[in-house]
Scaffold this active site. Sequence first.
Site, PDB file in Angstrom:
ATOM      1  N   ARG A  53    -116.024 -15.866  25.317  1.00  0.00           N
ATOM      2  CA  ARG A  53    -116.885 -16.724  24.518  1.00  0.00           C
ATOM      3  C   ARG A  53    -118.224 -16.913  25.196  1.00  0.00           C
ATOM      4  O   ARG A  53    -118.299 -16.937  26.431  1.00  0.00           O
ATOM      5  CB  ARG A  53    -116.228 -18.091  24.341  1.00  0.00           C
ATOM      6  CG  ARG A  53    -114.954 -18.010  23.508  1.00  0.00           C
ATOM      7  CD  ARG A  53    -114.333 -19.355  23.331  1.00  0.00           C
ATOM      8  NE  ARG A  53    -114.247 -20.058  24.588  1.00  0.00           N
ATOM      9  CZ  ARG A  53    -114.279 -21.367  24.692  1.00  0.00           C
ATOM     10  NH1 ARG A  53    -114.431 -22.113  23.630  1.00  0.00           N
ATOM     11  NH2 ARG A  53    -114.177 -21.928  25.880  1.00  0.00           N
ATOM     12  N   ASP A 105    -111.158 -21.764  34.904  1.00  0.00           N
ATOM     13  CA  ASP A 105    -110.991 -22.730  33.814  1.00  0.00           C
ATOM     14  C   ASP A 105    -110.602 -24.131  34.302  1.00  0.00           C
ATOM     15  O   ASP A 105    -111.019 -25.131  33.714  1.00  0.00           O
ATOM     16  CB  ASP A 105    -110.005 -22.224  32.750  1.00  0.00           C
ATOM     17  CG  ASP A 105    -108.721 -21.677  33.352  1.00  0.00           C
ATOM     18  OD1 ASP A 105    -108.555 -21.741  34.584  1.00  0.00           O
ATOM     19  OD2 ASP A 105    -107.872 -21.190  32.581  1.00  0.00           O
ATOM     20  N   SER A 137    -111.574 -16.620  34.775  1.00  0.00           N
ATOM     21  CA  SER A 137    -110.261 -17.172  35.137  1.00  0.00           C
ATOM     22  C   SER A 137    -109.287 -16.105  35.645  1.00  0.00           C
ATOM     23  O   SER A 137    -108.260 -15.814  35.020  1.00  0.00           O
ATOM     24  CB  SER A 137    -109.694 -17.953  33.957  1.00  0.00           C
ATOM     25  OG  SER A 137    -110.572 -18.995  33.647  1.00  0.00           O
TER      26      SER A 137
HETATM   27 MG    MG Z   1    -107.532 -21.243  28.536  1.00  0.00          MG
END
Ligand code: MG
Length: 500
Positions: free
Chosen positions: A108, A231, A178
């Site tokens: 994103r 994250d 992440s």
């Molecule tokens: Mg996640």
Amino acid sequence: MGRVVFGVALGCAVVTCAIAAVLVGRRARSRRKWRRAVEVLREFEEGCVTSIGRLRQVVDAMAVEMHAGLASDGGSKLKMLLSFIDSLPNGNEIGTYYALDLGGTNFRVLRVQLGGRGSMILSRQVECRPIPQELMNGTSEGLFHFIAVTLKQFVEQQEDDDSEKKPDEKKVLGFTFSFPVRQMSVSSGILIKWTKGFSVEDAVGKDVARCLEEAMTKAGLNMRVAALVNDTVGTLALGHYYDEDTVAAVIFGTGTNACYVERTDAIIKCQGLLTNSGGMVVNMEWGNFWSSHLPRTSYDIALDEESPNCNDQGFEKMISGMYLGDIARRVLYRMAQESDIFGDGAYNLSMCFILRTPLMAAMHEDDSPDLREVGRILTESLQIPDVSLKARRLVVRVCDVVTRRAARLAAAGIVGILKKIGRDGSGGVASGRTKGRPRRTVVAIEGGLYANYSMFREYLNEAVAEILGEEVAQNVVIRVTEDGSGIGAALLAATYSSNR
Ligand code: MG
Ligand code: ADP
């Protein structure tokens, strides 16, 4: 004549007795099998006990492992990675910042406009794109080129829509990546290994922030990475932005992880690298936590042995969304093998991961008197039709045992962190009280498992209160912090571009 009548009557009596015997035998067999199915549940339940005593042992083990992981590299299964984040956003940040969130099948790009104290987040724009499969297994150049080009298109479109655009100004980006990274500073870190289906091998050992910056420059995008985080750290940042009492963040999604603010003098292994004497965010990588006090069953052992990362991520395999459905499936399959409560369709239960956690949650939370939803899911998703109400009740019980254990162990993990930083009310070196007054403590939580599975959430909150005791629990707030992995990185980009 009398003899014939007697003969017929005798014959009928024999046939009736035979039928009765068959029926009684069948019923007895079926009762025996039913009892076996219930025994499977009982044994599983016994293997999953999370009594308060057991949970306290897990709390202590978590705190001990945290100490060991901070003392030396390899000192514990907990990696306790330094983030170099020693200052968290607090609501005063002002300006426009970008973020990029890479950590699964989608990535994103985000833009947030921050208005400072009183206004907070003025606007946010988000765009989500799937990562083409070939790029997940291709070259580092290919992957980062794709990301940089997508980001550039996003930036240009946002600027077209913005009346106050400043196209030549260097823009600032927070990069949520992440995967396991050994951080060298707030804005740089080396990829240790890929997970979650990525295998861009030539990126391993490289500084991923520099890889991205090079790709952005090639794409003609004037932007720098101000913060490289994962994250959990993003979630902590967003939690702290809204509430400065936030000291830890935990992810309960497909996987699980946690981070928290540690005193720098407690991070023994990296003393030479640390200049600040306050606190620093430590990424625990707690999915790999292990303790002999964790209640482990034969189903957990089989799941681990059949997984591609055997002996790895032991805690994660008992508590995260990726695995809960499959633990339940294994128990149900054992029941099916030992009884006939699932009829002919039972074979489907032999297929790994056929029961995903969201489906398991939907069965668990079915509150209709005839468990209609359980029946529908068994029929439509698992192709096991016509399961009796009694057997459907057993299915719900299995889901309950799996999720209750997961949530209670997760709660013990959280209290373990609070214990380590002296916020569990137990006194010790850094007591949870300041001058006799308990300190308010907030834990930020993100992830689809916690957000969407209300029974998991309830069991977790209940267990935190049970372990801490009512008085201390009143000062501990567990708060859902949505989209920390996106916005949190933009906030950190703001903190680290204006602060230094
Ligand atoms: Mg996640
Ligand atoms: P990720 O962990 O991949 O970043 P999320 O935080 O959205 O993604 O979590 C997705 C996970 O959450 C799923 O893999 C699933 O295990 C779990 N999940 C999603 N929806 C539900 C639900 N309704 N009930 C239970 N678990 C769910």
